[in-house]
Write an enzyme that holds these catalytic residues in place. Structure first.
Site, PDB file in Angstrom:
ATOM      1  CB  SER A   1       4.498   6.204   2.009  1.00  0.00           C
ATOM      2  OG  SER A   1       4.912   6.684   2.891  1.00  0.00           O
ATOM      3  N   GLY A   2       2.223   5.785   4.367  1.00  0.00           N
ATOM      4  CA  GLY A   2       1.481   6.205   5.368  1.00  0.00           C
ATOM      5  C   GLY A   2      -0.104   5.568   5.281  1.00  0.00           C
ATOM      6  CB  SER A   3      -1.402   2.755   3.691  1.00  0.00           C
ATOM      7  OG  SER A   3      -0.518   1.647   3.587  1.00  0.00           O
ATOM      8  N   GLY A   4      -0.565   2.546   6.700  1.00  0.00           N
ATOM      9  CA  GLY A   4      -0.591   1.757   7.980  1.00  0.00           C
ATOM     10  C   GLY A   4      -0.216   0.425   7.894  1.00  0.00           C
ATOM     11  CE  LYS A   5       3.488  -0.109   2.833  1.00  0.00           C
ATOM     12  NZ  LYS A   5       3.218   1.412   2.924  1.00  0.00           N
TER      13      LYS A   5
ATOM     14  CB  SER B   1       5.677  -4.180  -2.889  1.00  0.00           C
ATOM     15  OG  SER B   1       4.560  -4.419  -1.964  1.00  0.00           O
TER      16      SER B   1
ATOM     17  N   GLY C   1       0.876  -1.171   0.019  1.00  0.00           N
ATOM     18  CA  GLY C   1      -0.020   0.015   0.143  1.00  0.00           C
ATOM     19  C   GLY C   1       0.941   1.302   0.063  1.00  0.00           C
TER      20      GLY C   1
END
Length: 198
Positions: free
Chosen positions: A34-38, A106, A32
């Site tokens: 950057s900043g999505s919470g992965k 990715s 996902g």
């Protein structure tokens, strides 16, 4: 690969290690923006697995860049190589009988599909951590979007480099709609449903 390099088969197999651990092994591939919470989600799942007695480990994008991939930049070619390396390392962790979480942007579907091919059917679990770009930009925990908008970072995913949404992920979690606890429960429930854990 040269003909002089031959894969050495271990006496103790993946199935042996899974029996010892009393759970199956797989890779949870979080992808996902950057900043999505992965990383946040991967860490919460890792915490829960630990308390369930499950052997697990996290391969985080920034952490890997400090060692294994410290020689790589952020252009498309280096990103592809970074993901290839992570896939191979994740494969070793799965072979060791553990559940490994990978938290990487990715961005390219082809690269993720290539990693999937490294694993037997069912052992690669693609989790699309879906969050709108504007919310990721508001979160911006590392200040990267701000730098990208100012032109200090080139080829930044979501700004001047594309993110290719997974076509058929095993799970899609909208982190702008669910709490971290609810999101983690969704992943743990999936692992139970597919009998990776009890």
């Amino acid at each position: 690969m040269t003909k002089s390099i031959v894969w050495h088969h271990s006496t103790i197999t993946k199935a042996d290690r899974q029996r010892l651990n009393q759970h199956k092994s797989c890779v949870l591939w979080f992808t996902g923006l950057s900043g999505s919470g992965k990383s946040t989600l991967a860490n919460e799942i890792d915490r829960r697995l630990y308390h369930l007695g499950i052997r697990s480990y996290i391969l985080d994008g920034d952490n890997v860049r400090h060692g294994l991939s410290k020689d790589l930049g952020f252009g498309k070619k280096d990103r592809i190589e970074n993901i290839r390396r992570i896939g191979e390392v994740a494969k070793l962790f799965v072979d060791s009988g553990q559940i490994v979480s990978t938290a990487f942007i990715s961005p390219f579907r082809k690269d993720r599909d290539q990693i999937r091919k490294l694993f037997p059917a069912g052992e690669f679990i693609e989790i699309y951590v879906n969050c709108p770009l504007n919310i990721c930009e508001k979160r911006d925990p590392k200040g990267l979007y701000h730098k990208a908008r100012r032109g200090e970072i080139r080829e930044f995913t979501g700004i001047d480099s594309p993110y290719e949404i997974p076509a058929n992920p095993e799970l899609m979690i909208e982190t702008n709609k669910y709490s971290i606890n609810k999101a983690a429960e969704m992943v743990i429930d999936y692992l139970r449903k597919k009998e990776f854990i009890q």
